[in-house]
Design a protein around this motif. Structure first.
Motif, mmCIF file in Angstrom:
data_model
loop_
_atom_site.group_PDB
_atom_site.id
_atom_site.type_symbol
_atom_site.label_atom_id
_atom_site.label_comp_id
_atom_site.label_asym_id
_atom_site.label_seq_id
_atom_site.Cartn_x
_atom_site.Cartn_y
_atom_site.Cartn_z
ATOM 1 N N GLN A 1 0.833 -1.360 0.081
ATOM 2 C CA GLN A 1 0.062 0.049 -0.053
ATOM 3 C C GLN A 1 0.742 1.265 0.139
ATOM 4 O OE1 GLN A 1 -3.199 0.028 3.046
ATOM 5 N NE2 GLN A 1 -3.917 1.913 2.513
ATOM 6 N N ALA A 2 1.966 1.360 0.712
ATOM 7 C CA ALA A 2 2.834 2.460 0.828
ATOM 8 C C ALA A 2 3.475 2.830 -0.561
ATOM 9 C CB ALA A 2 4.115 2.166 1.760
ATOM 10 N N LEU A 3 3.837 1.615 -1.203
ATOM 11 C CA LEU A 3 4.421 1.697 -2.699
ATOM 12 C C LEU A 3 3.236 2.194 -3.515
ATOM 13 C CD1 LEU A 3 6.520 -1.394 -2.843
ATOM 14 C CD2 LEU A 3 7.532 0.967 -2.799
ATOM 15 N N ALA A 4 2.332 1.571 -3.484
ATOM 16 C CA ALA A 4 1.123 2.170 -4.320
ATOM 17 C C ALA A 4 0.688 3.538 -4.276
ATOM 18 C CB ALA A 4 -0.208 1.430 -4.049
ATOM 19 N N GLN A 5 0.588 4.103 -2.844
ATOM 20 C CA GLN A 5 0.173 5.456 -2.759
ATOM 21 C C GLN A 5 1.429 6.479 -3.259
ATOM 22 O OE1 GLN A 5 -1.048 6.230 1.470
ATOM 23 N NE2 GLN A 5 -2.503 4.736 1.345
ATOM 24 N N ALA A 6 2.438 5.896 -2.904
ATOM 25 C CA ALA A 6 3.562 6.921 -3.425
ATOM 26 C C ALA A 6 3.960 6.901 -5.068
ATOM 27 C CB ALA A 6 5.073 6.345 -2.592
ATOM 28 N N ASN A 7 3.040 5.732 -5.573
ATOM 29 C CA ASN A 7 3.409 5.871 -7.089
ATOM 30 C C ASN A 7 4.679 5.463 -7.468
ATOM 31 O OD1 ASN A 7 2.124 5.622 -9.604
ATOM 32 N ND2 ASN A 7 2.402 7.748 -10.135
ATOM 33 N N ILE A 8 5.436 4.633 -6.706
ATOM 34 C CA ILE A 8 6.889 4.084 -6.734
ATOM 35 C C ILE A 8 6.673 2.460 -6.996
ATOM 36 C CG2 ILE A 8 8.940 3.747 -5.576
ATOM 37 C CD1 ILE A 8 8.362 6.638 -6.729
ATOM 38 N N ASP A 9 7.472 2.176 -7.985
ATOM 39 C CA ASP A 9 7.629 0.686 -8.142
ATOM 40 C C ASP A 9 9.116 0.336 -7.365
ATOM 41 O OD1 ASP A 9 9.311 -1.551 -9.787
ATOM 42 O OD2 ASP A 9 7.097 -1.807 -10.306
ATOM 43 N N LYS A 10 9.217 -0.965 -6.666
ATOM 44 C CA LYS A 10 10.199 -1.368 -5.941
ATOM 45 C C LYS A 10 11.317 -1.143 -6.479
ATOM 46 C CE LYS A 10 9.323 -6.145 -6.573
ATOM 47 N NZ LYS A 10 8.138 -6.231 -7.336
ATOM 48 N N LYS A 11 11.492 -1.221 -7.738
ATOM 49 C CA LYS A 11 12.604 -1.041 -8.736
ATOM 50 C C LYS A 11 13.341 0.363 -8.604
ATOM 51 C CE LYS A 11 11.546 -5.026 -11.742
ATOM 52 N NZ LYS A 11 11.389 -5.391 -13.072
ATOM 53 N N GLN A 12 12.544 1.240 -8.166
ATOM 54 C CA GLN A 12 13.085 2.637 -8.035
ATOM 55 C C GLN A 12 13.582 3.107 -6.787
ATOM 56 O OE1 GLN A 12 8.764 3.992 -9.752
ATOM 57 N NE2 GLN A 12 10.316 5.883 -10.087
ATOM 58 N N LEU A 13 13.355 1.910 -5.781
ATOM 59 C CA LEU A 13 13.940 2.426 -4.554
ATOM 60 C C LEU A 13 15.302 2.545 -4.326
ATOM 61 C CD1 LEU A 13 11.863 -0.137 -2.420
ATOM 62 C CD2 LEU A 13 11.422 2.404 -2.559
ATOM 63 N N SER A 14 15.898 3.347 -3.560
ATOM 64 C CA SER A 14 17.439 3.557 -3.386
ATOM 65 C C SER A 14 17.885 2.845 -2.293
ATOM 66 C CB SER A 14 17.499 5.167 -3.155
ATOM 67 O OG SER A 14 17.209 5.753 -4.200
ATOM 68 N N ALA A 15 16.908 2.471 -1.392
ATOM 69 C CA ALA A 15 17.268 2.000 -0.117
ATOM 70 C C ALA A 15 16.460 1.563 0.760
ATOM 71 C CB ALA A 15 18.413 2.760 0.758
ATOM 72 N N ILE A 16 16.636 0.641 1.696
ATOM 73 C CA ILE A 16 15.684 0.264 2.742
ATOM 74 C C ILE A 16 15.965 0.396 4.143
ATOM 75 C CG2 ILE A 16 14.075 -1.869 3.489
ATOM 76 C CD1 ILE A 16 14.113 -2.939 0.704
ATOM 77 N N ALA A 17 15.006 1.303 4.773
ATOM 78 C CA ALA A 17 15.520 1.331 6.161
ATOM 79 C C ALA A 17 14.387 0.697 7.147
ATOM 80 C CB ALA A 17 15.298 3.159 6.472
ATOM 81 N N PHE A 18 14.802 0.319 8.190
ATOM 82 C CA PHE A 18 14.028 -0.410 9.179
ATOM 83 C C PHE A 18 14.312 -0.089 10.555
ATOM 84 C CE2 PHE A 18 17.975 -2.867 8.962
ATOM 85 C CZ PHE A 18 17.935 -3.682 10.304
ATOM 86 N N THR A 19 13.533 -0.129 11.682
ATOM 87 C CA THR A 19 13.441 -0.215 12.760
ATOM 88 C C THR A 19 14.432 -1.328 13.436
ATOM 89 O OG1 THR A 19 11.434 1.205 13.140
ATOM 90 C CG2 THR A 19 12.668 0.204 15.230
#
Length: 344
Positions: free
Chosen positions: A64-82
């Motif tokens: 849902q977060a990717l869809a709302q941002a209108n971003i494909d996961k292949k466009q991601l620069s990095a993944i941050a996590f707690t």
């Protein structure tokens, strides 16, 4: 990298909220939070149930977060996590998911200290809030933490004082439970407090030296007070709920403000920024607004969406670390206890 678009997917799973957000540099494109309703009937968070619910929620929340941002996961620069602090079972779900996705996409993995994120949420670019200038005093107030932190830079923080027992959010929730209010009770105490007389009943403030806090004694005094009054009159709570909540909230806020005043006196720093779930409390917000005129403080209060546990605050830390090339390795592990001052 500052001048180009960097898309950070952030994941937060430290307690009972599963959240995912997408940031483009410092701007939030989406911030999705799935709240776990199951804990209400138990009157508090059940760790095992929380971790199971995270497993169910994390994939749809990220989608849902990717869809709302209108971003494909292949466009991601990095993944941050707690990485921590928090409930170990809950942290493991978010950590494992983030590691797997980063590995699959072959992009950097960024670990984030949850408590640092509450403070650095102020640096999200949003019209509803302004960012403090260094150095400033940060006060993190939540269900699991109560701290006063000297913030010298994004990742140079020093704990000046913290709770010796219970957190302020727990004091609110446990008081609410004594009054028969459902979980989470903190917001309900705040709601009733707006309608009551804060001087109706007096509760003792704990005498704790320095900048440390203690709320266990206050909780005990409230318990004895309720027991005594309901014994005298079984309808006491129903007839006085607004005044009781107002008096409890007044005492808790006095404790917080007394320590903040002492911290300002000791450091000479008059820039104050708050963070954490209790930062949504209307009383503490009003106190800080009044401190601008009465005490000459410059105060920073986060947008409501960035107070409670959310992934946007994880994302801003992720972006700041991304700029520094501060990436985690695939063998990084969740940490239930993880202090701001020893994150590195």
């Amino acid at each position: 990298m500052k001048n180009q678009e960097n898309f950070i997917l952030a994941i937060e799973s430290s307690c009972d909220d599963t959240s995912a957000a997408v940031l483009c540099n410092k701007k939030v494109l989406s911030n999705v939070v799935a709240t776990q309703e199951i804990h209400k009937k138990y009157g508090g968070v059940v760790p095992e149930l929380a971790s199971r619910a995270h497993q169910q929620n994390i994939v749809p929340v990220v989608h849902q977060a990717l869809a709302q941002a209108n971003i494909d996961k292949k466009q991601l620069s990095a993944i941050a996590f707690t990485r921590g602090p928090g409930l170990m079972g809950s942290l493991l779900v978010g950590t494992s998911f983030a590691k797997s996705l980063a590995l699959g996409l072959n992009i950097p993995l960024i670990e984030v200290n949850h408590m640092q994120a509450h403070i650095l949420a102020h640096f999200i670019e949003d019209e509803a809030q302004k960012a403090p200038k260094f150095p400033f005093l940060g006060m993190t107030i939540s269900g699991g933490h109560t701290q006063i932190v000297l913030v010298k830079d994004y990742f140079d923080m020093e704990i000046l004082g913290e709770t010796l027992d219970d957190a302020v959010g727990e004091a609110f929730d446990k008081s609410a439970k004594l009054l028969g209010l459902p979980y989470p009770g903190g917001p309900l105490v705040d709601k009733h407090a707006k309608l009551g007389d804060e001087k109706a009943f007096e509760f003792p403030k704990p005498k704790v030296p320095g900048l440390n806090f203690s709320f266990s004694g206050l909780k005990t005094s409230i318990l004895y007070f309720i027991q005594k009054k309901t014994k005298e009159n079984p309808e006491f709570i129903n007839k006085n709920i607004d005044d009781i909540c107002a008096s409890i909230q007044f005492t808790i806020l006095e404790i917080l403000m007394d320590k903040l005043k002492l911290a300002v006196e000791q450091t000479g720093i008059k820039q104050i920024a708050i963070g954490g779930g209790v930062a949504a409390n209307s009383g503490i917000r009003d106190r800080l607004e009044n401190a601008k005129n009465k005490l000459g403080w410059t105060t920073y209060i986060p947008k409501f969406a960035y107070c409670t546990d959310n992934a946007a605050m994880i994302g801003i830390v992720g972006y700041l670390k991304f700029l520094e090339g501060d990436f985690a390795k695939q063998n990084v592990a969740a940490k239930a206890r993880y202090k701001i001052s020893n994150s590195y």
